[in-house]
Design a protein around this motif. Sequence first.
Motif, PDB file in Angstrom:
ATOM      1  N   VAL A 171     -30.468   0.643  77.778  1.00 21.33           N
ATOM      2  CA  VAL A 171     -31.267   1.432  76.841  1.00 21.33           C
ATOM      3  C   VAL A 171     -30.693   1.334  75.434  1.00 21.33           C
ATOM      4  CG1 VAL A 171     -32.062   3.753  76.271  1.00 21.33           C
ATOM      5  CG2 VAL A 171     -31.976   3.019  78.659  1.00 21.33           C
ATOM      6  N   LEU A 172     -29.364   1.435  75.333  1.00 22.48           N
ATOM      7  CA  LEU A 172     -28.705   1.335  74.033  1.00 22.48           C
ATOM      8  C   LEU A 172     -28.931  -0.037  73.424  1.00 22.48           C
ATOM      9  CD1 LEU A 172     -26.800   2.309  71.804  1.00 22.48           C
ATOM     10  CD2 LEU A 172     -24.890   1.582  73.220  1.00 22.48           C
ATOM     11  N   ALA A 173     -28.769  -1.073  74.246  1.00 20.97           N
ATOM     12  CA  ALA A 173     -28.925  -2.437  73.747  1.00 20.97           C
ATOM     13  C   ALA A 173     -30.356  -2.701  73.283  1.00 20.97           C
ATOM     14  CB  ALA A 173     -28.529  -3.435  74.837  1.00 20.97           C
ATOM     15  N   ALA A 174     -31.325  -2.017  73.915  1.00 16.85           N
ATOM     16  CA  ALA A 174     -32.731  -2.246  73.586  1.00 16.85           C
ATOM     17  C   ALA A 174     -33.223  -1.340  72.458  1.00 16.85           C
ATOM     18  CB  ALA A 174     -33.594  -2.033  74.829  1.00 16.85           C
ATOM     19  N   SER A 175     -32.479  -0.275  72.149  1.00 12.76           N
ATOM     20  CA  SER A 175     -32.909   0.687  71.129  1.00 12.76           C
ATOM     21  C   SER A 175     -32.215   0.385  69.810  1.00 12.76           C
ATOM     22  CB  SER A 175     -32.582   2.114  71.576  1.00 12.76           C
ATOM     23  OG  SER A 175     -32.777   3.019  70.512  1.00 12.76           O
ATOM     24  N   ALA A 176     -33.008   0.008  68.820  1.00 15.74           N
ATOM     25  CA  ALA A 176     -32.432  -0.323  67.512  1.00 15.74           C
ATOM     26  C   ALA A 176     -31.750   0.891  66.888  1.00 15.74           C
ATOM     27  CB  ALA A 176     -33.521  -0.847  66.589  1.00 15.74           C
ATOM     28  N   THR A 177     -32.349   2.058  67.055  1.00 19.45           N
ATOM     29  CA  THR A 177     -31.775   3.268  66.463  1.00 19.45           C
ATOM     30  C   THR A 177     -30.445   3.624  67.110  1.00 19.45           C
ATOM     31  OG1 THR A 177     -33.978   4.143  65.959  1.00 19.45           O
ATOM     32  CG2 THR A 177     -32.147   5.711  66.000  1.00 19.45           C
ATOM     33  N   ALA A 178     -30.420   3.643  68.456  1.00 13.08           N
ATOM     34  CA  ALA A 178     -29.184   3.982  69.162  1.00 13.08           C
ATOM     35  C   ALA A 178     -28.096   2.962  68.864  1.00 13.08           C
ATOM     36  CB  ALA A 178     -29.450   4.048  70.669  1.00 13.08           C
ATOM     37  N   TYR A 179     -28.478   1.696  68.834  1.00 10.64           N
ATOM     38  CA  TYR A 179     -27.509   0.640  68.540  1.00 10.64           C
ATOM     39  C   TYR A 179     -26.924   0.835  67.141  1.00 10.64           C
ATOM     40  CZ  TYR A 179     -25.541  -4.034  67.914  1.00 10.64           C
ATOM     41  OH  TYR A 179     -24.695  -5.077  67.675  1.00 10.64           O
ATOM     42  N   THR A 180     -27.780   1.159  66.178  1.00  8.06           N
ATOM     43  CA  THR A 180     -27.323   1.332  64.797  1.00  8.06           C
ATOM     44  C   THR A 180     -26.361   2.502  64.669  1.00  8.06           C
ATOM     45  OG1 THR A 180     -29.374   0.400  63.910  1.00  8.06           O
ATOM     46  CG2 THR A 180     -28.062   1.779  62.429  1.00  8.06           C
ATOM     47  N   VAL A 181     -26.670   3.609  65.350  1.00 13.30           N
ATOM     48  CA  VAL A 181     -25.802   4.784  65.292  1.00 13.30           C
ATOM     49  C   VAL A 181     -24.410   4.457  65.828  1.00 13.30           C
ATOM     50  CG1 VAL A 181     -25.405   7.097  66.229  1.00 13.30           C
ATOM     51  CG2 VAL A 181     -27.672   6.468  65.391  1.00 13.30           C
ATOM     52  N   VAL A 182     -24.358   3.850  67.009  1.00 11.83           N
ATOM     53  CA  VAL A 182     -23.066   3.502  67.605  1.00 11.83           C
ATOM     54  C   VAL A 182     -22.353   2.453  66.768  1.00 11.83           C
ATOM     55  CG1 VAL A 182     -21.929   2.536  69.638  1.00 11.83           C
ATOM     56  CG2 VAL A 182     -23.833   4.117  69.924  1.00 11.83           C
ATOM     57  N   ARG A 183     -23.112   1.484  66.255  1.00 10.35           N
ATOM     58  CA  ARG A 183     -22.517   0.410  65.454  1.00 10.35           C
ATOM     59  C   ARG A 183     -21.858   0.969  64.201  1.00 10.35           C
ATOM     60  NH1 ARG A 183     -24.968  -2.143  61.330  1.00 10.35           N
ATOM     61  NH2 ARG A 183     -27.039  -1.497  62.017  1.00 10.35           N
ATOM     62  N   LEU A 184     -22.560   1.836  63.485  1.00 13.36           N
ATOM     63  CA  LEU A 184     -22.016   2.388  62.250  1.00 13.36           C
ATOM     64  C   LEU A 184     -20.834   3.324  62.519  1.00 13.36           C
ATOM     65  CD1 LEU A 184     -25.264   3.072  60.192  1.00 13.36           C
ATOM     66  CD2 LEU A 184     -23.673   1.150  60.019  1.00 13.36           C
ATOM     67  N   ALA A 185     -20.898   4.077  63.635  1.00 12.33           N
ATOM     68  CA  ALA A 185     -19.773   4.946  63.997  1.00 12.33           C
ATOM     69  C   ALA A 185     -18.537   4.108  64.309  1.00 12.33           C
ATOM     70  CB  ALA A 185     -20.141   5.823  65.185  1.00 12.33           C
ATOM     71  N   GLY A 186     -18.730   3.035  65.058  1.00  8.48           N
ATOM     72  CA  GLY A 186     -17.612   2.160  65.378  1.00  8.48           C
ATOM     73  C   GLY A 186     -17.049   1.476  64.149  1.00  8.48           C
ATOM     74  N   ALA A 187     -17.941   1.021  63.262  1.00  6.12           N
ATOM     75  CA  ALA A 187     -17.498   0.372  62.027  1.00  6.12           C
ATOM     76  C   ALA A 187     -16.696   1.335  61.168  1.00  6.12           C
ATOM     77  CB  ALA A 187     -18.710  -0.153  61.255  1.00  6.12           C
ATOM     78  N   ALA A 188     -17.180   2.573  61.064  1.00  2.00           N
ATOM     79  CA  ALA A 188     -16.483   3.577  60.264  1.00  2.00           C
ATOM     80  C   ALA A 188     -15.092   3.853  60.828  1.00  2.00           C
ATOM     81  CB  ALA A 188     -17.301   4.871  60.223  1.00  2.00           C
ATOM     82  N   TYR A 189     -14.975   3.877  62.151  1.00  2.00           N
ATOM     83  CA  TYR A 189     -13.667   4.151  62.756  1.00  2.00           C
ATOM     84  C   TYR A 189     -12.693   3.003  62.501  1.00  2.00           C
ATOM     85  CZ  TYR A 189     -10.210   5.740  66.142  1.00  2.00           C
ATOM     86  OH  TYR A 189      -9.039   6.161  66.728  1.00  2.00           O
ATOM     87  N   LEU A 190     -13.156   1.768  62.605  1.00  2.00           N
ATOM     88  CA  LEU A 190     -12.287   0.627  62.338  1.00  2.00           C
ATOM     89  C   LEU A 190     -11.846   0.616  60.870  1.00  2.00           C
ATOM     90  CD1 LEU A 190     -14.064  -2.221  64.355  1.00  2.00           C
ATOM     91  CD2 LEU A 190     -11.904  -1.086  64.914  1.00  2.00           C
ATOM     92  N   VAL A 191     -12.774   0.902  59.977  1.00  2.00           N
ATOM     93  CA  VAL A 191     -12.419   0.964  58.550  1.00  2.00           C
ATOM     94  C   VAL A 191     -11.414   2.088  58.304  1.00  2.00           C
ATOM     95  CG1 VAL A 191     -13.305   1.462  56.240  1.00  2.00           C
ATOM     96  CG2 VAL A 191     -14.565  -0.077  57.748  1.00  2.00           C
ATOM     97  N   PHE A 192     -11.618   3.228  58.970  1.00  2.00           N
ATOM     98  CA  PHE A 192     -10.676   4.344  58.850  1.00  2.00           C
ATOM     99  C   PHE A 192      -9.271   3.921  59.273  1.00  2.00           C
ATOM    100  CE2 PHE A 192      -8.485   7.670  61.328  1.00  2.00           C
ATOM    101  CZ  PHE A 192      -8.165   8.554  60.310  1.00  2.00           C
ATOM    102  N   LEU A 193      -9.169   3.234  60.412  1.00  2.00           N
ATOM    103  CA  LEU A 193      -7.859   2.769  60.874  1.00  2.00           C
ATOM    104  C   LEU A 193      -7.251   1.773  59.888  1.00  2.00           C
ATOM    105  CD1 LEU A 193      -8.526   2.218  64.708  1.00  2.00           C
ATOM    106  CD2 LEU A 193      -7.325   4.132  63.626  1.00  2.00           C
ATOM    107  N   GLY A 194      -8.097   0.916  59.321  1.00  2.00           N
ATOM    108  CA  GLY A 194      -7.606  -0.062  58.362  1.00  2.00           C
ATOM    109  C   GLY A 194      -7.093   0.591  57.086  1.00  2.00           C
ATOM    110  N   VAL A 195      -7.847   1.547  56.566  1.00  2.00           N
ATOM    111  CA  VAL A 195      -7.421   2.268  55.362  1.00  2.00           C
ATOM    112  C   VAL A 195      -6.135   3.034  55.628  1.00  2.00           C
ATOM    113  CG1 VAL A 195      -8.033   4.150  53.791  1.00  2.00           C
ATOM    114  CG2 VAL A 195      -9.738   2.423  54.404  1.00  2.00           C
ATOM    115  N   GLN A 196      -6.036   3.617  56.820  1.00  2.00           N
ATOM    116  CA  GLN A 196      -4.825   4.341  57.207  1.00  2.00           C
ATOM    117  C   GLN A 196      -3.610   3.412  57.172  1.00  2.00           C
ATOM    118  OE1 GLN A 196      -4.404   5.765  61.366  1.00  2.00           O
ATOM    119  NE2 GLN A 196      -4.240   7.808  60.505  1.00  2.00           N
TER     120      GLN A 196
END
Length: 206
Positions: A63-88
């Motif tokens: 369902v997540l893989a097929a839903s553009a909205t759900a995919y985008t939410v998880v993708r952006l959350a994951g990206a933000a966390y990786l950037v947070f770790l990098g900035v840290q």
Amino acid sequence: MLVQFLTAVGVLAVLTMVPGPDMAVVTRRAVASGWQDGLRTVGGITAGLLVWGVLAVAGLATVLAASATAYTVVRLAGAAYLVFLGVQALRQSRRDRSRAPAAALAPPRGNPWRTGLVSNVFNPKIAVFYTGLLPTLAPAGLSPHRGMALLVLVHAVLTAVWLGAYVLLLAKARSFFEKPAVRRAMDRATGTVLIGFGLKVASARP
């Protein structure tokens, strides 16, 4: 069936060894905090794979893989966390300049197991991988659910072994990585890599 299974294991092994965000997160923890925290981070990453595996077998990851909205939410959350770790990591390298050598060796904040888990759970590419590629690798002699479950377990074991061995390899050179100048360089390098992976995840598409 055996040949198909061994082929699947080979494909999973190659994909596991390709450097990615998991290796960057583990490198940061192992170098800064030692092999124990490095292995705890690996444990969190492995647990994240199992979470995605359960979701994939249950059909929720599809369902997540097929839903553009759900995919985008998880993708952006994951990206933000990786950037947070990098900035840290980059901020840590700057703080280390003005600290005494002993203070510069302070480990990163946060639970290492949770760091590994979160960085993996918020990686939607795993959902796409588990629902897109994994079913094609499942042994034909097993039911789809059993075949998927088997390959998820294999992937988790390969990841734990590979990253665990990498952590122990880093531990053997810990005295080198503990040098303040080396630590600063590693923090800058891993911070830059994590931010790069975060931006890549943010711009990715299903």
